[in-house]
Design an enzyme around this catalytic site. Structure first.
Site, short mmCIF file in Angstrom:
data_model
loop_
_atom_site.label_atom_id
_atom_site.label_comp_id
_atom_site.label_asym_id
_atom_site.label_seq_id
_atom_site.Cartn_x
_atom_site.Cartn_y
_atom_site.Cartn_z
N GLU A 139 -1.88 -2.58 -8.16
CA GLU A 139 -3.02 -2.98 -7.34
C GLU A 139 -3.59 -1.71 -6.72
O GLU A 139 -2.92 -0.69 -6.64
CB GLU A 139 -2.62 -4.00 -6.27
CG GLU A 139 -1.56 -3.53 -5.28
CD GLU A 139 -2.12 -2.77 -4.09
OE1 GLU A 139 -3.33 -2.88 -3.82
OE2 GLU A 139 -1.35 -2.05 -3.45
N SER B 78 0.85 -1.18 0.00
CA SER B 78 0.00 0.00 0.00
C SER B 78 0.89 1.25 0.00
O SER B 78 1.72 1.41 -0.89
CB SER B 78 -0.95 -0.04 1.20
OG SER B 78 -1.99 0.91 1.06
N HIS C 47 -4.92 -5.49 -1.74
CA HIS C 47 -5.68 -5.20 -0.52
C HIS C 47 -6.82 -6.18 -0.28
O HIS C 47 -7.58 -6.01 0.67
CB HIS C 47 -6.26 -3.79 -0.59
CG HIS C 47 -5.26 -2.70 -0.39
ND1 HIS C 47 -4.34 -2.34 -1.35
CD2 HIS C 47 -5.04 -1.87 0.66
CE1 HIS C 47 -3.60 -1.34 -0.90
NE2 HIS C 47 -4.00 -1.03 0.30
#
Length: 309
Positions: A213, A114, A280
């Site tokens: 992502e 992230s 995630h």
């Protein structure tokens, strides 16, 4: 696989101390307790950084504190690995304060995802350090079950290549352009990749396989980010694209995230493989970044050389 010229830290071994740092958003001890339990079960010694639970609004304490924890981990010979507690936001604010000489002098495996994409990019720029894109220590069993834990453990402790197969149940599975690509795997969270454009940390993606992502971004914003990457030339010479999980990326329009990914990636003239359980979403798996990789749409696999030696 392409030339393997990255800086590869030693694999973690039982008894090694691992520092838990919070370079981005804040967390709490009860959120990290499960992660500490897992790491301890693997024979490692998790050590929360002095400011791991600090808080300043949406940041895990002041920039100086977060940078200090990273530099403490990199400079301490007893610490053999760094596991970030979570993402959130804030890593970009501290990466210029990292002591890259200490990183190069005693390379250590760094795990996170992230917002930690910004940290991985900085460590790649400053030290060519291979990293690990995987769950943080603020562990949630409902999202990262046993298979996720096994995947992270393998990436931290084993020197064999990591293979991740596309999963038909993943929303991005239909995103595919046939072919086989070889190149260094670079990337991670799409927002952070885009936010790195124009900074010293934006890697040259020519000849690379780009990992993307995302979470909670509507299709039009994903379109905007990918279009930005295209227009600024960041995708010129790309070898391939590995598409991970795009979790909760929907809005009220008819256009889906699959539509956008197919439109923006499908005409690049390179192989594209969607459906990889990296990101995630539930069942998140771990992959090395910064190391040579092979993407094959026939076998629907991404195989990545280890981040550790």
């Amino acid at each position: 696989m392409p030339t393997d010229d990255c800086l590869r830290p030693p694999a973690l071994r039982p008894g090694d101390a691992v520092m838990l740092v919070s370079p981005s958003g804040p967390t709490r001890p009860e959120r990290v307790a499960r992660g500490i339990e897992l790491l301890t079960g693997w024979g490692l010694r998790p050590v929360p950084a002095p400011n791991a639970y600090a808080r300043r609004g949406y940041l895990a304490g002041d920039d100086a504190l977060r940078a200090e924890d990273l530099n403490t981990a990199f400079a301490d010979p007893e610490i053999r690995g760094v596991v970030c507690t979570r993402g959130g936001y804030g890593a970009q604010r501290v990466v210029d304060l990292i002591d890259m000489a200490a990183v190069r002098r005693d390379p250590k495996v760094v795990a996170g995802f992230s917002d930690i994409t910004a940290l991985q990019f900085a460590l790649w720029r400053g030290a060519r350090l291979a990293g690990v894109h995987g769950p943080g220590a603020a562990w949630r069993d409902e999202r990262t079950p046993v298979r996720s834990a096994e995947s992270l453990h393998a990436a931290l402790t084993r020197t064999e290549p990591v293979t991740v197969a596309a999963v038909e149940a993943e929303e991005t599975y239909p995103v595919r352009v046939p072919g086989r690509a070889e190149g260094r795997l670079l990337g991670g969270n799409l927002c952070l990749i885009t936010a790195s454009i124009g900074t010293p940390d934006m890697p040259n993606l020519a000849g690379a396989i780009l990992l993307v992502e995302e979470v909670q971004e509507p299709p039009y914003k994903i379109d905007r980010m990918l279009t930005h990457l295209r227009r600024c030339g960041a995708l010129d010479g790309l070898a391939g694209v590995a598409v991970g999980q795009f979790t909760e990326c929907a809005d009220g329009w008819d256009t889906t995230v699959v539509d956008v990914l197919t439109d923006r990636l499908g005409d690049l003239g390179v192989p594209v493989l969607g459906g990889l359980p990296v990101g995630h979403g539930p069942g998140q798996l771990t992959v090395p970044v910064g190391t040579p990789a092979v993407l094959d749409t026939t076998t629907a696999t991404l195989t990545v050389a280890p981040a550790v030696r």
